[in-house]
Design a protein around this motif. Structure first.
Motif, mmCIF file in Angstrom:
data_model
loop_
_atom_site.group_PDB
_atom_site.id
_atom_site.type_symbol
_atom_site.label_atom_id
_atom_site.label_comp_id
_atom_site.label_asym_id
_atom_site.label_seq_id
_atom_site.Cartn_x
_atom_site.Cartn_y
_atom_site.Cartn_z
ATOM 1 N N TRP A 100 -4.923 83.782 47.368
ATOM 2 C CA TRP A 100 -5.632 84.230 45.900
ATOM 3 C C TRP A 100 -7.000 84.708 46.381
ATOM 4 O O TRP A 100 -7.994 83.889 46.553
ATOM 5 N N GLU A 108 -10.749 86.542 46.141
ATOM 6 C CA GLU A 108 -12.002 85.878 45.282
ATOM 7 C C GLU A 108 -11.835 86.743 43.975
ATOM 8 O O GLU A 108 -12.333 86.147 42.963
ATOM 9 N N ASP A 109 -11.444 87.932 44.073
ATOM 10 C CA ASP A 109 -11.427 88.842 42.790
ATOM 11 C C ASP A 109 -10.337 88.646 41.858
ATOM 12 O O ASP A 109 -10.023 89.256 41.093
ATOM 13 N N SER A 110 -9.337 87.683 42.254
ATOM 14 C CA SER A 110 -8.103 87.512 41.581
ATOM 15 C C SER A 110 -8.394 86.874 39.984
ATOM 16 O O SER A 110 -9.236 86.048 40.145
ATOM 17 N N ASP A 111 -7.755 87.466 39.132
ATOM 18 C CA ASP A 111 -8.201 86.847 37.864
ATOM 19 C C ASP A 111 -7.090 86.399 37.207
ATOM 20 O O ASP A 111 -6.987 85.857 36.068
ATOM 21 N N ARG A 112 -5.644 86.091 37.985
ATOM 22 C CA ARG A 112 -4.742 85.640 37.225
ATOM 23 C C ARG A 112 -3.695 84.907 38.614
ATOM 24 O O ARG A 112 -3.568 85.692 39.575
ATOM 25 N N ASN A 133 -8.011 76.906 28.196
ATOM 26 C CA ASN A 133 -9.179 78.111 28.684
ATOM 27 C C ASN A 133 -10.446 77.428 28.539
ATOM 28 O O ASN A 133 -11.562 77.663 29.208
ATOM 29 N N SER A 139 -10.829 75.204 31.871
ATOM 30 C CA SER A 139 -11.271 76.440 32.753
ATOM 31 C C SER A 139 -12.673 76.798 32.912
ATOM 32 O O SER A 139 -13.263 76.941 33.840
ATOM 33 N N ARG A 178 -12.718 77.583 41.520
ATOM 34 C CA ARG A 178 -12.161 78.754 40.955
ATOM 35 C C ARG A 178 -10.640 78.710 40.932
ATOM 36 O O ARG A 178 -10.081 79.214 40.105
ATOM 37 N N SER A 179 -10.111 77.898 41.933
ATOM 38 C CA SER A 179 -8.453 78.010 41.914
ATOM 39 C C SER A 179 -8.101 76.972 41.132
ATOM 40 O O SER A 179 -7.229 77.435 40.123
ATOM 41 N N LEU A 226 -7.988 78.847 37.663
ATOM 42 C CA LEU A 226 -6.995 79.874 37.397
ATOM 43 C C LEU A 226 -5.720 79.129 36.931
ATOM 44 O O LEU A 226 -5.057 79.721 36.200
ATOM 45 N N GLU A 245 -5.716 78.127 33.426
ATOM 46 C CA GLU A 245 -5.472 79.578 32.621
ATOM 47 C C GLU A 245 -3.985 79.645 32.763
ATOM 48 O O GLU A 245 -3.235 80.120 31.614
#
Length: 204
Positions: free
Chosen positions: A6, A8-12, A76, A79, A124-125, A128, A131
């Protein structure tokens, strides 16, 4: 802790991402086919395996989960709150929701230990994953499968109440879920003896 898969720039993150990791772990252990047991988001991973990778499964036991869990707005919001406040703050309210009143009263050290552990997680994880849960909908994906499926829930689970398990049973052609009395969201922790017996009965 962030998984290496995963960035750092992963958004999904998707259920298929997590299912692939489960299959990779099984392959690393030398298991071509295996029994899967998953709770909560682990149950979401199990649903993905049942729907897309049934040939890899000998059985699936899914606990305290659902084809749909909560609402997208609620997930959301959580998150966003986690990213703003951090898990160390949010865990104070989140963790007690996982345990039934009996566990909170009789095993306060257990609940506090889980709060501490969750507070050390990667913000962050977790965001995600929240979401992901807001997007999950397996209601039309589990109608046809060949996997022996056992569902388990807790009578005092506020996160995935018995009705959520019953709805999952209806859309997955599973038998009625086993609902454990005076148990919340984590039966393997709250009542390990009873839960272990269910697993043994299922696996044999």
């Amino acid at each position: 802790m962030r998984h290496a898969a995963w960035p750092e720039d992963s958004d999904r993150i998707t259920p298929e991402d997590l299912a692939r990791e489960a299959l990779a772990l099984a392959a690393a252990a030398g298991a071509e086919r295996f029994h899967f047991v998953g709770t909560s988001i682990g149950g979401v991973i199990g649903q993905q395996l049942v729907s897309q990778h049934a040939d890899s499964l000998l059985s699936a036991t899914l606990t305290n989960t659902g084809a749909v869990i909560g609402t997208a707005d609620a997930w959301n919001t959580r998150s966003a709150n986690v990213l703003e406040l951090g898990l160390s703050v949010m865990a104070v309210d989140i963790v007690p929701r996982w345990f039934g009143p009996a566990a909170c009263e009789q095993q306060p050290a257990l609940v506090e230990g889980w709060r501490v552990i969750m507070g050390r997680g990667d913000d962050r994880s977790y965001a995600l994953l929240c979401e992901l849960l807001g997007r999950v909908d397996f209601r039309e994906k589990l109608g046809e499968h060949r996997v022996p499926l056992q569902l388990v829930g807790g009578s005092d689970d506020v996160a995935t109440p018995p009705e959520t398990l019953k709805a999952l049973a209806q859309c997955s052609s599973a038998s009625d879920p086993v609902i454990l009395e005076h148990v919340g969201h984590v039966p393997s922790v709250e009542c390990p003896d009873r839960f272990s017996q269910i697993l043994l009965d299922t696996l044999t």
